[in-house]
Motif scaffolding. Structure first.
Motif, short mmCIF file in Angstrom:
data_model
loop_
_atom_site.label_atom_id
_atom_site.label_comp_id
_atom_site.label_asym_id
_atom_site.label_seq_id
_atom_site.Cartn_x
_atom_site.Cartn_y
_atom_site.Cartn_z
N MET A 1 0.84 -1.16 0.00
CA MET A 1 0.00 0.00 0.00
C MET A 1 0.90 1.24 0.00
SD MET A 1 -3.09 0.84 2.61
CE MET A 1 -4.29 -0.20 1.80
N LYS A 2 0.42 2.33 -0.57
CA LYS A 2 1.17 3.58 -0.62
C LYS A 2 0.63 4.54 0.44
CE LYS A 2 2.11 3.35 -5.54
NZ LYS A 2 2.02 4.06 -6.82
N PHE A 3 1.56 5.23 1.12
CA PHE A 3 1.19 6.20 2.14
C PHE A 3 1.96 7.50 1.94
CE2 PHE A 3 0.20 2.25 4.34
CZ PHE A 3 -0.99 2.55 4.96
N LEU A 4 1.29 8.61 2.22
CA LEU A 4 1.94 9.92 2.30
C LEU A 4 1.96 10.27 3.78
CD1 LEU A 4 3.05 12.57 1.07
CD2 LEU A 4 0.67 13.37 0.99
N VAL A 5 3.16 10.46 4.33
CA VAL A 5 3.31 10.76 5.75
C VAL A 5 3.78 12.20 5.90
CG1 VAL A 5 4.47 10.12 7.90
CG2 VAL A 5 3.92 8.35 6.22
N SER A 6 3.01 13.01 6.60
CA SER A 6 3.42 14.39 6.84
C SER A 6 4.46 14.40 7.95
CB SER A 6 2.23 15.25 7.25
OG SER A 6 2.70 16.55 7.56
N CYS A 7 5.65 14.85 7.61
CA CYS A 7 6.74 14.93 8.57
C CYS A 7 7.03 16.38 8.94
CB CYS A 7 7.98 14.28 7.98
SG CYS A 7 7.74 12.53 7.62
N ILE A 8 6.14 17.27 8.62
CA ILE A 8 6.32 18.69 8.91
C ILE A 8 6.56 18.94 10.40
CG2 ILE A 8 5.21 20.96 8.85
CD1 ILE A 8 6.22 20.02 6.09
N PRO A 9 5.85 18.27 11.31
CA PRO A 9 6.10 18.56 12.72
C PRO A 9 7.38 17.93 13.28
CG PRO A 9 4.35 16.95 12.53
CD PRO A 9 4.70 17.39 11.13
N TYR A 10 8.09 17.15 12.47
CA TYR A 10 9.30 16.47 12.95
C TYR A 10 10.36 17.49 13.31
CZ TYR A 10 12.85 12.92 13.35
OH TYR A 10 13.82 12.08 13.83
N ASP A 11 10.93 17.35 14.51
CA ASP A 11 11.95 18.30 14.97
C ASP A 11 13.23 17.61 15.46
OD1 ASP A 11 11.08 17.22 17.33
OD2 ASP A 11 10.45 19.11 18.23
N ASP A 12 13.66 16.61 14.71
CA ASP A 12 14.89 15.88 15.01
C ASP A 12 14.89 15.21 16.38
OD1 ASP A 12 16.03 16.47 12.53
OD2 ASP A 12 16.76 18.40 13.26
N GLY A 13 13.77 14.73 16.83
CA GLY A 13 13.71 13.98 18.07
C GLY A 13 13.61 14.80 19.33
N LYS A 14 13.31 16.08 19.20
CA LYS A 14 13.24 16.97 20.38
C LYS A 14 11.89 16.90 21.08
CE LYS A 14 16.38 20.11 18.11
NZ LYS A 14 16.44 21.33 17.32
#
Length: 82
Positions: free
Chosen positions: A1-14
């Protein structure tokens, strides 16, 4: 299956959201899904701790001007109203 994952809120593990995003990405890849990550400009694959798996992941980047928080909020709010 194909997924689009929004990683905009990702902050390098902070923050907890980074841990969650990384976990979702890892779990989906382990299950053999095809992923496209929607990222902030300049985000590299190492940021997600994917190692060699990064070669199997497509990335799409938001426009560079969205790095400023105010512009980012406006751009995303327009995205949902159209």
């Amino acid at each position: 299956m194909k997924f689009l994952v929004s990683c905009i809120p990702y902050d390098d593990g902070k923050s907890g959201i980074s841990v969650y995003v990384r976990g979702v990405i890892s779990a989906l890849l382990e299950q053999g899904h095809e992923l496209t990550l929607f990222c902030e400009p300049g985000t590299n694959g190492e940021a997600f701790g994917l190692g060699a798996k990064i070669s199997s992941v497509h990335r799409v980047f938001a426009p560079r001007w969205t790095r400023r928080p105010v512009f980012s909020m406006v751009w995303r709010s327009e995205e949902h109203t159209s």
